[in-house]
Design a protein around this motif. Structure first.
Motif, PDB file in Angstrom:
ATOM      1  N   PRO A 137       0.773  -1.247   0.056  1.00 42.38           N
ATOM      2  CA  PRO A 137      -0.037  -0.013   0.079  1.00 42.38           C
ATOM      3  C   PRO A 137       0.844   1.154   0.013  1.00 42.38           C
ATOM      4  CG  PRO A 137      -1.013  -1.568   1.460  1.00 42.38           C
ATOM      5  CD  PRO A 137       0.354  -2.223   0.993  1.00 42.38           C
ATOM      6  N   GLU A 138       2.034   1.270   0.873  1.00 39.81           N
ATOM      7  CA  GLU A 138       2.653   2.458   0.814  1.00 39.81           C
ATOM      8  C   GLU A 138       3.424   2.904  -0.427  1.00 39.81           C
ATOM      9  OE1 GLU A 138       5.343  -0.901   2.871  1.00 39.81           O
ATOM     10  OE2 GLU A 138       3.087  -0.073   2.575  1.00 39.81           O
ATOM     11  N   GLU A 139       3.603   1.808  -1.245  1.00 41.79           N
ATOM     12  CA  GLU A 139       4.537   1.982  -2.551  1.00 41.79           C
ATOM     13  C   GLU A 139       3.205   2.577  -3.650  1.00 41.79           C
ATOM     14  OE1 GLU A 139       7.523   2.334  -3.411  1.00 41.79           O
ATOM     15  OE2 GLU A 139       7.983   1.385  -1.222  1.00 41.79           O
ATOM     16  N   ILE A 140       2.076   1.788  -3.347  1.00 41.82           N
ATOM     17  CA  ILE A 140       0.975   2.308  -4.511  1.00 41.82           C
ATOM     18  C   ILE A 140       0.665   3.927  -4.099  1.00 41.82           C
ATOM     19  CG2 ILE A 140      -1.400   1.803  -4.968  1.00 41.82           C
ATOM     20  CD1 ILE A 140      -0.762  -1.054  -4.571  1.00 41.82           C
ATOM     21  N   LEU A 141       0.445   4.034  -2.971  1.00 45.23           N
ATOM     22  CA  LEU A 141       0.083   5.555  -2.552  1.00 45.23           C
ATOM     23  C   LEU A 141       1.037   6.572  -2.886  1.00 45.23           C
ATOM     24  CD1 LEU A 141      -1.677   4.837   0.830  1.00 45.23           C
ATOM     25  CD2 LEU A 141      -2.824   5.128  -1.554  1.00 45.23           C
ATOM     26  N   LYS A 142       2.395   6.215  -3.183  1.00 44.62           N
ATOM     27  CA  LYS A 142       3.281   7.041  -3.728  1.00 44.62           C
ATOM     28  C   LYS A 142       3.495   7.363  -5.174  1.00 44.62           C
ATOM     29  CE  LYS A 142       6.966   5.080  -1.868  1.00 44.62           C
ATOM     30  NZ  LYS A 142       8.323   5.031  -1.242  1.00 44.62           N
ATOM     31  N   MET A 143       2.845   6.541  -5.847  1.00 42.90           N
ATOM     32  CA  MET A 143       2.867   6.623  -7.350  1.00 42.90           C
ATOM     33  C   MET A 143       2.265   7.820  -7.919  1.00 42.90           C
ATOM     34  SD  MET A 143       1.971   2.883  -8.706  1.00 42.90           S
ATOM     35  CE  MET A 143       2.772   1.376  -8.094  1.00 42.90           C
ATOM     36  N   ASN A 144       3.167   8.267  -9.022  1.00 40.09           N
ATOM     37  CA  ASN A 144       2.705   9.735  -9.597  1.00 40.09           C
ATOM     38  C   ASN A 144       1.565   9.402 -10.675  1.00 40.09           C
ATOM     39  OD1 ASN A 144       4.398  11.264  -8.196  1.00 40.09           O
ATOM     40  ND2 ASN A 144       6.271  10.460  -9.369  1.00 40.09           N
ATOM     41  N   VAL A 145       0.847  10.375 -10.983  1.00 42.36           N
ATOM     42  CA  VAL A 145      -0.025   9.968 -12.055  1.00 42.36           C
ATOM     43  C   VAL A 145       0.782  10.484 -13.174  1.00 42.36           C
ATOM     44  CG1 VAL A 145      -2.134  11.462 -12.934  1.00 42.36           C
ATOM     45  CG2 VAL A 145      -1.901  11.055 -10.630  1.00 42.36           C
TER      46      VAL A 145
END
Length: 186
Positions: free
Chosen positions: A62-70
């Motif tokens: 989750p912490e990696e997914i939430l850091k992804m850029n658009v």
């Protein structure tokens, strides 16, 4: 009006950017975007089976997914279609364990969408059958058109679902040629 099918990874979310950063952080491997010429990340990143499993585990946290850029321009394109009256159907091949963090990311990034579906696109182990649908179940749906980065999914959508596909040009999908139903988009 039929919805527009929109993939998440490397269509809305810059997932490959996250994978590049993780590979350097975890394995000291410096990989450029253009070097990722195969959808099989084990090949593109020259990883052992253990390294690949570790990379795959980390990128789905989750912490990696939430850091992804658009991806630049993605939100503008989606909002344009919504203003034209289309609904957005988010369709992803992410692991079912990412369901909640994926929804949180979409909401945090203000991605407009009416539905969110996880499809077991790649027959990955550990997919929760109560959350993910199969490719056959996906094939029963209809879309106005689709936006994908996966050559295999572009072919499935065009050949099995008779759906027009905008295939976003990526180094890992350049082996597929355009066809009457698949248009490469820069």
């Amino acid at each position: 009006m039929l919805p527009i099918y929109v993939d998440v990874d490397d269509v809305i979310a810059s997932t490959i950017e996250a994978l590049i950063q993780i590979a350097e952080r975890e394995f000291g491997k410096v990989i450029t975007y253009e070097q990722i010429t195969d959808f099989d990340l084990k090949k593109s990143f020259d990883l052992t089976e253990a390294e690949y499993d570790h990379l795959f585990d980390i990128v789905h946290r989750p912490e990696e997914i939430l850091k992804m850029n658009v991806i630049e321009g993605a939100l503008e394109g989606l909002n344009y279609w919504v203003k034209k009256g289309y609904s957005i159907a988010i369709v992803t091949g992410r692991l079912t364990s990412t369901y909640e963090s994926s929804i949180e990311w979409l909401d945090k990034q203000n991605v407009p969408y009416e539905s969110f579906t996880i499809v077991d696109k790649y027959s990955r182990p550990g997919m929760d059958k109560n959350i993910a649908i199969t490719l056959d179940q996906l094939s029963e749906r209809s879309y106005h058109f689709a936006i994908e980065d996966s050559a295999a999914m572009a072919q499935h959508l065009s050949n099995h679902m008779n759906t027009q596909v905008a295939l976003l040009d990526r180094p890992w999908n350049r082996s597929i040629d355009e066809s009457p139903k698949v248009t490469r988009c820069m």
